[in-house]
Write a protein that holds these residues in place. Structure first.
Motif, PDB file in Angstrom:
ATOM      1  N   ILE A  97       0.828  -1.218   0.000  1.00 15.67           N
ATOM      2  CA  ILE A  97       0.000   0.000   0.000  1.00 15.67           C
ATOM      3  C   ILE A  97       0.862   1.269   0.000  1.00 15.67           C
ATOM      4  O   ILE A  97       2.019   1.243   0.426  1.00 15.67           O
ATOM      5  CB  ILE A  97      -1.008   0.012   1.187  1.00 15.67           C
TER       6      ILE A  97
ATOM      7  N   TRP B 234       1.412   5.708   0.587  1.00 16.93           N
ATOM      8  CA  TRP B 234       1.474   6.587   1.754  1.00 16.93           C
ATOM      9  C   TRP B 234       0.373   7.649   1.785  1.00 16.93           C
ATOM     10  O   TRP B 234       0.296   8.414   2.728  1.00 16.93           O
ATOM     11  CB  TRP B 234       2.834   7.282   1.792  1.00 16.93           C
TER      12      TRP B 234
ATOM     13  N   LYS C  77       2.424  -4.806   3.378  1.00 16.02           N
ATOM     14  CA  LYS C  77       3.642  -3.964   3.378  1.00 16.02           C
ATOM     15  C   LYS C  77       3.197  -2.506   3.287  1.00 16.02           C
ATOM     16  O   LYS C  77       2.826  -2.028   2.227  1.00 16.02           O
ATOM     17  CB  LYS C  77       4.484  -4.338   2.164  1.00 16.02           C
TER      18      LYS C  77
ATOM     19  N   GLU D 118       6.907   3.162   3.170  1.00 18.98           N
ATOM     20  CA  GLU D 118       8.084   3.511   3.972  1.00 18.98           C
ATOM     21  C   GLU D 118       7.845   4.755   4.834  1.00 18.98           C
ATOM     22  O   GLU D 118       8.296   4.815   5.972  1.00 18.98           O
ATOM     23  CB  GLU D 118       9.164   3.802   2.928  1.00 18.98           C
TER      24      GLU D 118
ATOM     25  N   ASP E  68      11.077  -0.765   2.935  1.00 19.15           N
ATOM     26  CA  ASP E  68      11.005   0.014   1.700  1.00 19.15           C
ATOM     27  C   ASP E  68      10.624  -0.880   0.519  1.00 19.15           C
ATOM     28  O   ASP E  68      10.145  -1.998   0.700  1.00 19.15           O
ATOM     29  CB  ASP E  68      12.313   0.780   1.470  1.00 19.15           C
TER      30      ASP E  68
ATOM     31  N   SER F 119       2.503   3.702  -7.692  1.00 22.22           N
ATOM     32  CA  SER F 119       2.829   4.336  -8.976  1.00 22.22           C
ATOM     33  C   SER F 119       2.709   3.351 -10.135  1.00 22.22           C
ATOM     34  O   SER F 119       2.893   2.138  -9.962  1.00 22.22           O
ATOM     35  CB  SER F 119       4.250   4.885  -8.919  1.00 22.22           C
TER      36      SER F 119
ATOM     37  N   GLU G  89       6.423  -2.987 -12.942  1.00 18.68           N
ATOM     38  CA  GLU G  89       7.471  -3.892 -12.466  1.00 18.68           C
ATOM     39  C   GLU G  89       6.855  -5.131 -11.813  1.00 18.68           C
ATOM     40  O   GLU G  89       7.298  -6.257 -12.042  1.00 18.68           O
ATOM     41  CB  GLU G  89       8.285  -3.140 -11.406  1.00 18.68           C
TER      42      GLU G  89
ATOM     43  N   LEU H 245      -3.309   2.075  -9.865  1.00 23.75           N
ATOM     44  CA  LEU H 245      -2.127   2.910 -10.113  1.00 23.75           C
ATOM     45  C   LEU H 245      -2.498   4.390 -10.204  1.00 23.75           C
ATOM     46  O   LEU H 245      -3.466   4.823  -9.601  1.00 23.75           O
ATOM     47  CB  LEU H 245      -1.425   2.397 -11.375  1.00 23.75           C
TER      48      LEU H 245
ATOM     49  N   GLN I 283       8.803  13.613  -2.401  1.00 25.71           N
ATOM     50  CA  GLN I 283       7.570  13.962  -3.114  1.00 25.71           C
ATOM     51  C   GLN I 283       7.524  15.466  -3.385  1.00 25.71           C
ATOM     52  O   GLN I 283       7.106  15.902  -4.450  1.00 25.71           O
ATOM     53  CB  GLN I 283       6.342  13.508  -2.304  1.00 25.71           C
TER      54      GLN I 283
ATOM     55  N   GLU J  21       1.170  12.611 -13.740  1.00 24.57           N
ATOM     56  CA  GLU J  21       0.591  12.703 -12.403  1.00 24.57           C
ATOM     57  C   GLU J  21       1.534  13.528 -11.523  1.00 24.57           C
ATOM     58  O   GLU J  21       2.707  13.178 -11.371  1.00 24.57           O
ATOM     59  CB  GLU J  21       0.424  11.299 -11.825  1.00 24.57           C
TER      60      GLU J  21
HETATM   61  P1  NDP Z   1       5.566   3.641  -5.120  1.00 30.77           P
HETATM   62  O1  NDP Z   1       4.751   3.047  -6.189  1.00 30.77           O
HETATM   63  O2  NDP Z   1       7.041   3.458  -5.155  1.00 30.77           O
HETATM   64  O3  NDP Z   1       5.072   3.112  -3.689  1.00 30.77           O
HETATM   65  C1  NDP Z   1       3.935   2.347  -3.434  1.00 30.77           C
HETATM   66  C2  NDP Z   1       4.264   1.137  -2.546  1.00 30.77           C
HETATM   67  O4  NDP Z   1       5.045   0.179  -3.265  1.00 30.77           O
HETATM   68  C3  NDP Z   1       5.106   1.483  -1.322  1.00 30.77           C
HETATM   69  O5  NDP Z   1       4.727   0.643  -0.262  1.00 30.77           O
HETATM   70  C4  NDP Z   1       6.501   1.161  -1.819  1.00 30.77           C
HETATM   71  O6  NDP Z   1       7.419   0.995  -0.790  1.00 30.77           O
HETATM   72  C5  NDP Z   1       6.270  -0.108  -2.585  1.00 30.77           C
HETATM   73  N1  NDP Z   1       7.293  -0.438  -3.579  1.00 30.77           N
HETATM   74  C6  NDP Z   1       8.255   0.382  -4.110  1.00 30.77           C
HETATM   75  N2  NDP Z   1       8.998  -0.303  -5.014  1.00 30.77           N
HETATM   76  C7  NDP Z   1       8.495  -1.562  -5.052  1.00 30.77           C
HETATM   77  C8  NDP Z   1       8.834  -2.739  -5.808  1.00 30.77           C
HETATM   78  N3  NDP Z   1       9.813  -2.749  -6.691  1.00 30.77           N
HETATM   79  N4  NDP Z   1       8.105  -3.865  -5.608  1.00 30.77           N
HETATM   80  C9  NDP Z   1       7.084  -3.876  -4.734  1.00 30.77           C
HETATM   81  N5  NDP Z   1       6.726  -2.793  -3.988  1.00 30.77           N
HETATM   82  C10 NDP Z   1       7.417  -1.650  -4.148  1.00 30.77           C
HETATM   83  O7  NDP Z   1       5.219   5.170  -5.037  1.00 30.77           O
HETATM   84  P2  NDP Z   1       6.153   6.367  -4.532  1.00 30.77           P
HETATM   85  O8  NDP Z   1       6.001   6.475  -3.090  1.00 30.77           O
HETATM   86  O9  NDP Z   1       7.552   6.223  -5.052  1.00 30.77           O
HETATM   87  O10 NDP Z   1       5.486   7.615  -5.257  1.00 30.77           O
HETATM   88  C11 NDP Z   1       5.882   7.960  -6.583  1.00 30.77           C
HETATM   89  C12 NDP Z   1       4.723   8.452  -7.391  1.00 30.77           C
HETATM   90  O11 NDP Z   1       3.775   7.420  -7.492  1.00 30.77           O
HETATM   91  C13 NDP Z   1       3.973   9.617  -6.772  1.00 30.77           C
HETATM   92  O12 NDP Z   1       4.534  10.827  -7.107  1.00 30.77           O
HETATM   93  C14 NDP Z   1       2.609   9.435  -7.383  1.00 30.77           C
HETATM   94  O13 NDP Z   1       2.588  10.038  -8.649  1.00 30.77           O
HETATM   95  C15 NDP Z   1       2.482   7.939  -7.551  1.00 30.77           C
HETATM   96  N6  NDP Z   1       1.672   7.312  -6.475  1.00 30.77           N
HETATM   97  C16 NDP Z   1       0.415   6.927  -6.782  1.00 30.77           C
HETATM   98  C17 NDP Z   1      -0.381   6.383  -5.799  1.00 30.77           C
HETATM   99  C18 NDP Z   1      -1.777   5.973  -6.082  1.00 30.77           C
HETATM  100  O14 NDP Z   1      -2.573   5.873  -5.174  1.00 30.77           O
HETATM  101  N7  NDP Z   1      -2.116   5.677  -7.308  1.00 30.77           N
HETATM  102  C19 NDP Z   1       0.083   6.231  -4.425  1.00 30.77           C
HETATM  103  C20 NDP Z   1       1.453   6.610  -4.223  1.00 30.77           C
HETATM  104  C21 NDP Z   1       2.194   7.143  -5.221  1.00 30.77           C
HETATM  105  P3  NDP Z   1       8.210   2.308  -0.279  1.00 30.77           P
HETATM  106  O15 NDP Z   1       7.219   3.195   0.354  1.00 30.77           O
HETATM  107  O16 NDP Z   1       9.153   1.813   0.681  1.00 30.77           O
HETATM  108  O17 NDP Z   1       8.856   2.913  -1.493  1.00 30.77           O
END
Ligand code: NDP
Length: 492
Positions: free
Chosen positions: A171, A173, A197, A200, A229, A250, A256, A272, A352, A402
């Protein structure tokens, strides 16, 4: 001053009324200095030996140290979930399962204030939102799915639903507790066990939820929480004993994950990103629509996957709308998330904030006009003032990518066909809003908008009975409602 003098006092009424601070007390929250991983019904030391602080984005204060799970920890959590699945949870009388999920819902309601304060402390969102939206909705999801737990045969008539097994749930943040509820509640109702999970930057409410699980007497291993993370998320997705992966985050990481599960029997749902269009026709009730625009983009600092980040205004009402919008934006209060008057809290993380700043710079460089109301941002923490871009072309990055921050891009249209064409012109397809007086136009638009959710004369409304999810790069699968339950069963 005598009474008579007071009556004759001709000094003007102040045009701006200052709000006194109205802070919510953080005393309701008790934090440990350090948290282990919640595996098999208890907190255990991470085998990785890694700890990192969880930082409050509004003050940069280190709130607690949190474990970063590694491959061995993920393996232990999946093992605990498998044991709990085989040893009873999946074959428990459904009524007993329902009882436990109801208990979770009620405890969340009872402890809502504690959770709301912690959510705002750890994530930066205004207490008004965590108190009035996140927590009530999280409890509502548990109530709703508790209701289905012993009625699965009616949920899917003439089919025999069976749980999938161990669900890996990752999930983001932006809505930590709400996303937890969206994922955990249907999984448990259908008889699965879970490894969760959290993100972070916002792990603390999930760790507090471990206490709720114990209080509700959820059997050990049914829900396991591995903080950390992206590495922990990645290990979880790859684990061979996982049957289902549910991810919100994202598009990049979603792709991935899709690659990682390709060729396996793991079921997958991806929720996403988005770049939703909020479409305002010239017959819309304008004041109400302006409230909808503000709610659409500035709610939760714009950290919302379905945020109405592209405003499409009919050309004939453009000037009027922008004028009203700017006036309304000038009344938004940015500041302490724990203050009950705050409209816009802190940006969730420094990373962010930098992403938002970079995209805003690109908007200026590409030629859009930027407006930000005057507002004093706190010195510590990560903040971004509410922002609107006008004179935006469809090709600009701020109209395509986004931003996930309090930044709105305004475009115009003349005809409904043009509105549809522009609204659908992004790689995403998560949500849209339509503002018009005519019901027939709402239906016409809703049929043509490539978006999983279309709100009419409102925005950002959520309900546990209603499915939510996207098209195109916004992912696939639905959460909420019966559709959300179906994602956690197979049929015999
Ligand atoms: P991420 O997609 O990286 O994070 C979402 C979740 O996935 C977190 O728990 C993250 O862990 C985890 N994660 C990260 N890398 C992997 C991986 N390779 N395999 C499995 N799980 C993983 O989003 P970000 O926090 O990096 O945000 C980046 C952008 O994503 C934002 O600017 C926004 O545009 C978009 N976003 C969209 C969301 C939505 O609701 N659609 C929600 C959040 C972000 P960890 O926190 O430790 O990185």
């Amino acid at each position: 001053m005598t009474e008579i003098d007071k009556k004759q006092d001709r000094s003007p009424v102040p045009s701006v009324f200052e709000y006194s601070p109205a802070p919510e007390s953080r005393d309701v929250v008790t934090l440990e200095d350090r948290y282990g991983l919640f595996i098999g019904g208890e907190f255990v030391e991470p085998r990785s030996g890694e700890f990192h602080p969880s930082v409050s984005p509004s003050s940069e204060e280190e709130l607690a140290e949190v474990s970063y799970g590694g491959a061995e920890d993920v393996d232990a959590a999946v093992g605990a979930a498998r044991t709990a699945f085989e040893n009873g949870w999946s074959s428990w009388p459904a009524g007993e399962r329902a009882k436990i999920i109801y208990r979770i819902a009620r405890i969340l309601q009872e402890r809502a204030r504690e959770f709301a304060v912690l959510e705002s402390l750890d994530g930066g969102k205004p207490i008004r939102e965590s108190r009035d939206v996140d927590l009530p909705l999280a409890a509502a999801h548990f109530f709703y799915y508790a209701g289905w737990a012993d009625k699965l045969e009616y949920a899917f008539p003439n089919r025999t639903p069976r749980p999938l097994g161990v669900a890996a749930q990752i999930i983001p943040w932006n809505f930590p507790m709400l996303m937890l509820a969206w994922k955990v509640a249907p999984a448990l109702a259908a008889g699965n066990t879970v490894v969760l999970k959290p993100a972070e930057t916002t792990p603390l409410t999930a760790l507090l939820f471990a206490d709720v699980l114990r209080q509700a007497e959820v059997p050990p291993g049914v829900v396991n929480i591995v903080t950390g993370d992206g590495r922990a998320g990645s290990e979880l997705v790859k684990h061979p004993d996982v049957d289902k992966v549910a991810f919100t985050g994202s598009t990049e990481v979603g792709k991935e994950i899709q690659r990682a599960v390709a060729g396996t029997t793991k079921k997958l749902t991806l929720e996403l990103g988005g770049k939703a269009a909020n479409v305002i026709f010239d017959d819309a009730p304008l004041d109400q629509a302006v409230e909808g625009i503000v709610n659409g983009i500035y709610f939760n600092q714009g950290h919302v996957c379905c945020a109405g980040s592209r405003l499409l205004v009919q050309e004939s009402i453009y000037e009027q709308t922008i004028q009203k919008l700017k006036r309304r934006m000038s009344n938004l209060r940015v500041g302490d998330p724990l203050d009950k008057n705050t409209d816009i809290g802190a940006i969730n993380s420094k990373a962010q904030l930098e992403r938002i700043q970079e995209l805003v710079r690109s908007g200026e460089e590409e030629g859009a006009d930027v407006f930000q109301p005057e507002c004093r941002l706190p010195e510590k923490g990560w903040w971004f003032a509410p922002t609107v871009f006008t004179s935006v072309a469809q090709s600009y990055r701020i109209a395509q990518e986004e931003i996930f921050g309090p930044v709105l891009s305004v475009l115009t249209f003349r005809t409904p066909d043009e509105a549809i064409e522009k609204a659908n012109n992004t790689p995403y397809g998560l949500a849209a809003g339509v503002w018009t007086e005519k019901g027939s136009r709402i239906l016409w638009m809703a049929q043509r908008l490539r978006a999983g959710v279309v709100w009419a004369n409102t925005y950002n409304r959520f309900d546990p009975t209603s499915p939510f999810g996207g098209y195109k790069e916004s992912g696939f699968g639905r959460e909420g409602g019966l559709h959300g339950l179906e994602a956690y069963v197979r049929f015999e």
